[in-house]
Motif scaffolding. Structure first.
Motif, mmCIF file in Angstrom:
data_model
loop_
_atom_site.group_PDB
_atom_site.id
_atom_site.type_symbol
_atom_site.label_atom_id
_atom_site.label_comp_id
_atom_site.label_asym_id
_atom_site.label_seq_id
_atom_site.Cartn_x
_atom_site.Cartn_y
_atom_site.Cartn_z
ATOM 1 N N LEU A 24 -2.726 -6.641 -3.572
ATOM 2 C CA LEU A 24 -3.834 -7.480 -4.031
ATOM 3 C C LEU A 24 -4.569 -6.824 -5.191
ATOM 4 O O LEU A 24 -4.960 -7.507 -6.155
ATOM 5 N N LEU A 80 -0.699 -3.928 1.702
ATOM 6 C CA LEU A 80 -1.020 -5.295 1.272
ATOM 7 C C LEU A 80 -2.238 -5.302 0.353
ATOM 8 O O LEU A 80 -2.309 -6.090 -0.597
ATOM 9 N N SER A 81 -3.201 -4.421 0.642
ATOM 10 C CA SER A 81 -4.370 -4.350 -0.232
ATOM 11 C C SER A 81 -3.987 -3.797 -1.597
ATOM 12 O O SER A 81 -4.583 -4.160 -2.616
ATOM 13 N N SER A 112 -10.097 -5.392 -3.007
ATOM 14 C CA SER A 112 -8.874 -5.580 -2.209
ATOM 15 C C SER A 112 -8.911 -4.731 -0.944
ATOM 16 O O SER A 112 -8.487 -5.179 0.122
ATOM 17 N N TRP A 118 -4.492 1.295 -0.948
ATOM 18 C CA TRP A 118 -3.686 1.524 0.261
ATOM 19 C C TRP A 118 -4.307 2.621 1.120
ATOM 20 O O TRP A 118 -4.442 2.493 2.343
ATOM 21 N N CYS A 157 -8.826 -6.323 3.017
ATOM 22 C CA CYS A 157 -7.668 -6.001 3.857
ATOM 23 C C CYS A 157 -7.937 -4.893 4.868
ATOM 24 O O CYS A 157 -7.054 -4.552 5.651
ATOM 25 N N SER A 158 -9.147 -4.331 4.852
ATOM 26 C CA SER A 158 -9.436 -3.181 5.708
ATOM 27 C C SER A 158 -10.127 -3.596 7.001
ATOM 28 O O SER A 158 -11.162 -4.271 6.965
ATOM 29 N N THR A 206 -3.294 -0.240 4.549
ATOM 30 C CA THR A 206 -2.180 -1.184 4.416
ATOM 31 C C THR A 206 -1.834 -1.362 2.951
ATOM 32 O O THR A 206 -2.727 -1.455 2.095
ATOM 33 N N SER A 219 -7.605 1.284 2.778
ATOM 34 C CA SER A 219 -7.479 0.217 3.776
ATOM 35 C C SER A 219 -6.472 0.531 4.874
ATOM 36 O O SER A 219 -6.572 0.016 5.980
#
Length: 703
Positions: free
Chosen positions: A196, A192-193, A502, A185, A506-507, A190, A188
């Motif tokens: 993942l 969301l990573s 991840s 997190w 997501c980055s 977020t 990135s």
């Protein structure tokens, strides 16, 4: 034509940034409306930020707990642990796992805590015919701590000791996964990573953890704290941290480093690799040297504190980590100009620096071991020597490790399993991009100033790599080599592989790097400019100018005449309605001449001359701006005061050449000297207002 811009401020919420604005001041009414809109936008942004943090944090905790329950269920399903006898449960803790658990059991069976401690310090059951200090020899403080908790907490009637022990370990797995989630997190931006990363950790469980069947192993205690340390270091390496955040992060790094060192005998080797990561990045200017120094110090301090708790364990004092970190700090003092010079000059200095650090490390380590007569870690170096082909060995201990599958090379089928979940493919993709970017950044950093300027001409397409990203990149590479060479260490790599892969997918940073590397980067293509504008909320912030305008409105006659810079006077006209001596509409010759005359307030002129010029235009007040008087935005020769000096035939201030026909001025610079309140100036000018940016003087009516 030279037009000097006045300064206003546009600040990021809770973070002030300055920017030049050459437009007229907006109306007060419009300012109020804008302020209301920005306040609303700020509140909205803060709400969504808090909401995102809450959702992301809740998901992190939930995923951590679910992973813990999942692993505990696997353990139960595999052994039917709840149904087997106590002796069978203990047998299930095989090899060294059973040894560690026995000390937990020993502490619980002792009549008192003090007797339990004494039994560990003076143990004569672990090695026959010897009395040894188990707290010095082994990393078993975690068993001591758990036994104390179990005895103190009112849970004996509800929870058996063995379940308290294994549930604690599975609970640490929740912390472990949460730390991996947070690291991804942080990298990135977020959560969301983070999801993942946690998903990949669980779906690749065979290669990311073995806690469900080797519960008491030291690594299962230590790796959660190692993951916390990596997350804290990732945050610590972010630029522009507030001092409080930096201190708290350093505290988190220290605590996690200490606990990691306390719970695993291999701590010094893992942290040595971390120190090498810091050394590489520091040498290549990819992270601040000050932060690297803090981390070196924390490693040494944490290890020495563990040494004290382990009754001055000589193996810790003789560790390569302490010798290496001290050598780096000493070598840095010896080579103060390490990061200056041309590309090849710096390469030579780096090679010399590497040689000095290597030699100093070996020298310090050999001296310490000689003094301590340390031989307890000889088998490790014999094993490493034989493993990497530096000669065959007949040493029993080294061969014992060499013949163990866990200490062999990483099997190829590991990559097949990691590829089945797409983790390995994603990891290689992200790794390739970041490695290329790191090489470009390293070359830029090692190049001389001229090369850096030429690279800078690329503008926004210049490749950059954040310090926290660079740290995690080198970390994953070095631990990857460790895992490839020693299968048992793969769990250090594969868990971080989940984080790194991840983060990359997501980055926005990674996709931006990719497009820059292939020369296709365009902010609008990569991330819509409209979204950038909507997400970056700003607010008008210029309290000094506001204070000035309010003072003019309330303390000067409505017919008063003001002199000053063109841009500021435009605001005076708009906000106060007062009369001006000059203004920014510069297309009139007489106005240009008048402006030049008014600007003598920033030249080297006598107070009498300046007063006479200003009074010839009916001036009642002058406004002096520090941003013009002490201007540094432009280079020498382009500052307003330089232009005035040259026009007046005077030599410019500061180092540098002057035209041969220019002569020293007979008087000091007016805008500087008037602030000293000397009699010649006070006879003609009286200061009536002052703040951090402006000084207002009233002109006397006399000559």
């Amino acid at each position: 034509m030279h037009v000097f811009d006045t300064m206003m401020y546009i600040r990021q919420r809770k973070e002030v940034k300055t920017t030049e604005v050459s437009e007229d001041f907006p109306a007060q009414k419009e300012n109020v409306k804008l302020e209301n809109k920005l306040s609303s936008g700020c509140a909205s942004r803060r709400f969504w930020k808090i909401l995102s943090f809450t959702i992301g944090g809740t998901i992190a905790l939930c995923i951590g707990l679910l992973t813990s329950v999942y692993l505990a269920t696997l353990h139960e399903n595999d052994l039917w642990f709840s149904n087997i006898k106590e002796v069978e449960r203990e047998i299930s803790f095989r090899t060294e796992c059973g040894l560690y658990y026995s000390y937990y059991k020993q502490m619980l069976q002792a009549p008192t805590l003090m007797q339990g401690f004494r039994g560990l310090i003076y143990d004569n059951k672990t090695e026959s015919m010897r009395t040894i200090n188990l707290l010095q020899r082994m990393n078993i403080y975690q068993e001591v701590f758990l036994s104390i908790l179990y005895r103190v907490l009112p849970i004996q009637k509800y929870l058996e000791p063995v379940y308290f022990y294994i549930y604690t370990l599975f609970g640490l797995q929740a912390i472990y996964v949460t730390a991996l989630y947070i690291t991804s997190w942080l990298l990135s931006g977020t959560w969301l990573s983070g999801m993942l990363a946690a998903f990949w950790y669980v779906t690749n469980r065979i290669d990311t953890t073995r806690v469900e069947f080797t519960i008491p192993l030291r690594e299962n205690w230590a790796l959660p704290f190692f993951a916390i340390q990596i997350a804290a270091i990732t945050y610590f390496l972010r630029p522009n941290l507030h001092s409080l955040s930096e201190r708290l992060t350093l505290l988190a790094i220290f605590i996690s480093t200490f606990l990691f060192s306390l719970t695993w005998q291999f701590n010094q080797f893992m942290m040595l690799m971390q120190a090498v990561v810091l050394f590489i990045l520091d040498s290549l200017d990819m992270l601040p040297a000050v932060k690297a120094t803090w981390l070196y110090g924390i490693q040494i301090t944490g290890l020495l504190l563990v040494c004290v708790l382990q009754f001055f364990n000589s193996m810790i004092l003789g560790s390569l980590l302490i010798s290496f970190n001290l050598s780096v700090l000493i070598a840095r003092k010896l080579q103060k100009n390490l990061k200056t010079g041309s590309f090849f000059n710096r390469i030579g200095k780096l090679l010399l620096h590497l040689f000095v650090v290597f030699c100093l490390t070996l020298l310090l380590n050999s001296i310490i071991k000689k003094i301590l007569n340390l031989k307890s870690d000889e088998h490790i170096f014999k094993f490493l020597k034989a493993k990497f082909g530096f000669g065959a060995t007949r040493d029993f201990d080294a061969n014992l490790y060499l013949c163990e599958e866990a200490f062999g090379l990483l099997p190829f089928n590991t990559f097949e399993r990691l590829s089945d979940t797409l983790l390995f493919y994603a990891y290689i993709f992200v790794l390739s991009i970041t490695v290329i970017a790191a090489l470009v950044v390293a070359f830029q950093n090692l190049s001389d100033a001229a090369n850096q300027q030429s690279l800078g001409k690329v503008g926004k397409c210049t490749v950059d790599l954040k310090p926290e990203t660079a740290y995690n990149l080198i970390h994953t590479i070095l631990f990857g080599f460790l895992a490839l060479s020693t299968m048992r260490m793969k769990y250090l790599w594969t868990s971080h592989m989940c984080v790194f892969a991840s983060f990359g997918l997501c980055s926005p940073e990674i996709w931006e790097l990719l497009l820059k590397l292939v020369h296709l980067y365009n902010p609008k293509r990569f991330w819509p400019g409209m979204m950038d504008e909507l997400s970056e909320l700003r607010e008008f912030y210029d309290p000094d100018t506001v204070e000035l305008m309010n003072w003019i409105n309330s303390h000067t006659p409505r017919k008063a005449v003001f002199a000053g810079s063109m841009q500021l006077l435009a605001g005076v006209k708009l906000c106060t309605g007062r009369t001006l001596t000059n203004h920014p509409h510069y297309e009139d010759n007489s106005l240009r001449e008048r402006t030049k005359a008014v600007y003598q307030i920033y030249a080297k002129r006598s107070p009498e001359d300046v007063h006479a010029l200003l009074r010839s235009f009916g001036t009642d007040y002058i406004i002096l701006e520090d941003s013009i008087c002490y201007e540094r935005r432009h280079h020498r020769g382009c500052r307003l005061r330089d232009l005035l000096d040259v026009a007046n035939g005077h030599m410019m201030d500061g180092p540098g050449d002057n035209d041969p026909d220019l002569k020293p001025a007979d008087h000091p610079r007016f805008c500087e000297e008037i602030k000293r309140n000397l009699p010649p100036y006070m006879a003609h000018f009286t200061r009536v207002f002052q703040n951090k940016a402006f000084h207002v003087y009233k002109l006397t009516r006399s000559k």
